[in-house]
Design a protein around this motif. Sequence first.
Motif, PDB file in Angstrom:
ATOM      1  N   SER A 180     -12.334   7.297  -0.700  1.00 13.06           N
ATOM      2  CA  SER A 180     -12.938   6.240   0.127  1.00 13.06           C
ATOM      3  C   SER A 180     -12.930   6.567   1.612  1.00 13.06           C
ATOM      4  O   SER A 180     -13.524   5.842   2.403  1.00 13.06           O
ATOM      5  CB  SER A 180     -12.168   4.933  -0.068  1.00 13.06           C
ATOM      6  N   PHE A 191       0.799  -1.220   0.000  1.00 13.32           N
ATOM      7  CA  PHE A 191       0.000   0.000   0.000  1.00 13.32           C
ATOM      8  C   PHE A 191       0.827   1.263   0.000  1.00 13.32           C
ATOM      9  O   PHE A 191       0.337   2.343  -0.326  1.00 13.32           O
ATOM     10  CB  PHE A 191      -0.960   0.013   1.203  1.00 13.32           C
ATOM     11  N   ARG A 198      -4.102   4.085  -7.450  1.00 19.08           N
ATOM     12  CA  ARG A 198      -4.653   2.729  -7.376  1.00 19.08           C
ATOM     13  C   ARG A 198      -5.872   2.529  -8.279  1.00 19.08           C
ATOM     14  O   ARG A 198      -6.219   1.404  -8.625  1.00 19.08           O
ATOM     15  CB  ARG A 198      -5.051   2.404  -5.936  1.00 19.08           C
TER      16      ARG A 198
HETATM   17  C1  LIG Z   1      -6.825   5.109   1.943  1.00 17.99           C
HETATM   18  C2  LIG Z   1      -6.860   5.059   0.648  1.00 17.99           C
HETATM   19  C3  LIG Z   1      -7.584   5.987  -0.253  1.00 17.99           C
HETATM   20  C4  LIG Z   1      -7.045   5.627  -1.606  1.00 17.99           C
HETATM   21  C5  LIG Z   1      -6.860   4.159  -1.465  1.00 17.99           C
HETATM   22  C6  LIG Z   1      -6.116   4.084  -0.126  1.00 17.99           C
HETATM   23  C7  LIG Z   1      -4.673   4.581  -0.309  1.00 17.99           C
HETATM   24  C8  LIG Z   1      -4.488   5.453  -1.529  1.00 17.99           C
HETATM   25  C9  LIG Z   1      -5.685   6.355  -1.814  1.00 17.99           C
HETATM   26  C10 LIG Z   1      -5.715   6.897  -3.227  1.00 17.99           C
HETATM   27  C11 LIG Z   1      -4.849   8.149  -3.447  1.00 17.99           C
HETATM   28  C12 LIG Z   1      -5.029   8.706  -4.873  1.00 17.99           C
HETATM   29  C13 LIG Z   1      -6.496   8.715  -5.306  1.00 17.99           C
HETATM   30  C14 LIG Z   1      -7.200   7.399  -4.947  1.00 17.99           C
HETATM   31  C15 LIG Z   1      -8.591   7.368  -5.532  1.00 17.99           C
HETATM   32  C16 LIG Z   1      -6.305   6.254  -5.337  1.00 17.99           C
HETATM   33  O1  LIG Z   1      -6.269   5.688  -6.411  1.00 17.99           O
HETATM   34  O2  LIG Z   1      -5.452   5.932  -4.266  1.00 17.99           O
HETATM   35  C17 LIG Z   1      -7.188   7.219  -3.446  1.00 17.99           C
HETATM   36  C18 LIG Z   1      -7.887   6.001  -2.822  1.00 17.99           C
HETATM   37  C19 LIG Z   1      -9.358   6.178  -2.489  1.00 17.99           C
HETATM   38  O3  LIG Z   1      -9.776   7.187  -1.973  1.00 17.99           O
HETATM   39  O4  LIG Z   1     -10.086   5.224  -2.787  1.00 17.99           O
END
Ligand SMILES: C=C1C[C@]23C[C@H]1CC[C@H]2[C@@]12CCC[C@@](C)(C(=O)O1)[C@H]2[C@@H]3C(=O)O
Length: 355
Positions: free
Chosen positions: A235, A119, A126
């Motif tokens: 999220s 992660f 992601r």
């Molecule tokens: C705690 C989180 C929130 C994540 C997943 C995980 C770690 C990385 C975050 C992000 C960061 C970049 C945009 C996003 C959309 C992505 O692709 O990775 C985010 C995602 C989410 O908000 O779903």
Amino acid sequence: MNPTMNSISSETFKTTPSHPEHTIPLDFTNVPKLPDSHAWTLPHQPIDPFTQEPLPIIDLAKPDVSKLVRHACEEWGAFQITNHGIPICLLNEIEYQTRRLFSLPAESKLLAVRSPEGFTGYGLARISPFFSKLMWSEGFSIIGSPVEHASQLWPEDHAKFCEVMEQFQEEMKALSEKMVAIMLSSLGLTHEEDVKWFEPMKEGCDQSTCVLQLNSYPVCPDPGRAMGLAPHTDSSVLTLLYQGNISGLQVQRDDAAGWMPVEPVEGALVVNVGDLMHIVSNGRFKSVLHRALVNNEHHRVSTAYFYGPPRDAKVSPLRKLIDRDHPPLYRPVTWKDYLEAKSKHFSKALESIRL
Ligand SMILES: C=C1C[C@]23C[C@H]1CC[C@H]2[C@@]12CCC[C@@](C)(C(=O)O1)[C@H]2[C@@H]3C(=O)O
Ligand SMILES: O=C(O)CCC(=O)C(=O)O
Ligand SMILES: [Fe+2]
């Protein structure tokens, strides 16, 4: 640095591995022409700024904060805050260290690449596998101490980077807790009684799980056809974003087709309502759909702090918001469950847990 933060490992977030071409970014230096792999057919759909009220800017030092926050969360799912107490010198330092990281040569950055099932570390967003085109951006994710990856990037010289990232996370956590408390109280709720998992500043037991995401959008030869970060909702419970002074962030309102730019305000932070807050508020607060565009003049960087509940806490619509006319809309989920749903269903993740 709170020592318990180290106990939050990236284990908490492990989900299905993504495809390699959706993990490792392009070497963006000296790309004279936008490659087809990165060319989006995107109608830019600007919104008419005169027909829409702009995204609210809320001065946290003013007395009517609660009402303004509730309005912003119901109407937009996002707003900017000023007078938030984060010193401007810390914001400058975080931007400086972020630029320092992304200015490294591509082969150095690959030393810190995020592992397929991991992660933290360097890589593409992601959500990349959900789109057929690649994004014009790169990211670096941190949970607690970044020392493991930072020592690969700068074997002799990572202390300052780590110190700034850790200090920033501490400040962001305290501010997130403050913002969550304001949001909940604006709905007439008190977190002590109504939200079991929300325990701000509980001494010696720092439970919440949070991610600090550094984003980089290099100068782009053809910004009109490129996408910095594709449309998504966060999220988290909420996200605090520092975007420096280069524009690029845009938000969309439920009922509108166009995109509203979120123009940088000096020293301000953007607050996004995340999907988990949408669940907690039983749909009253919107998790905002947003994206980032790029430009051909400036290398843009941003830092996003994703605030989440403790790893095993069940998040569900608050009982006080439920009655005969307002049945619960979602089933209880942990953050881990929800991130799994997101990595499977992406924009349909909320639907996938709907009752
Ligand atoms: C705690 C989180 C929130 C994540 C997943 C995980 C770690 C990385 C975050 C992000 C960061 C970049 C945009 C996003 C959309 C992505 O692709 O990775 C985010 C995602 C989410 O908000 O779903
Ligand atoms: O760079 C930006 O302005 C947006 C970043 C973002 O949405 C994210 O990291 O989730
Ligand atoms: Fe986001």
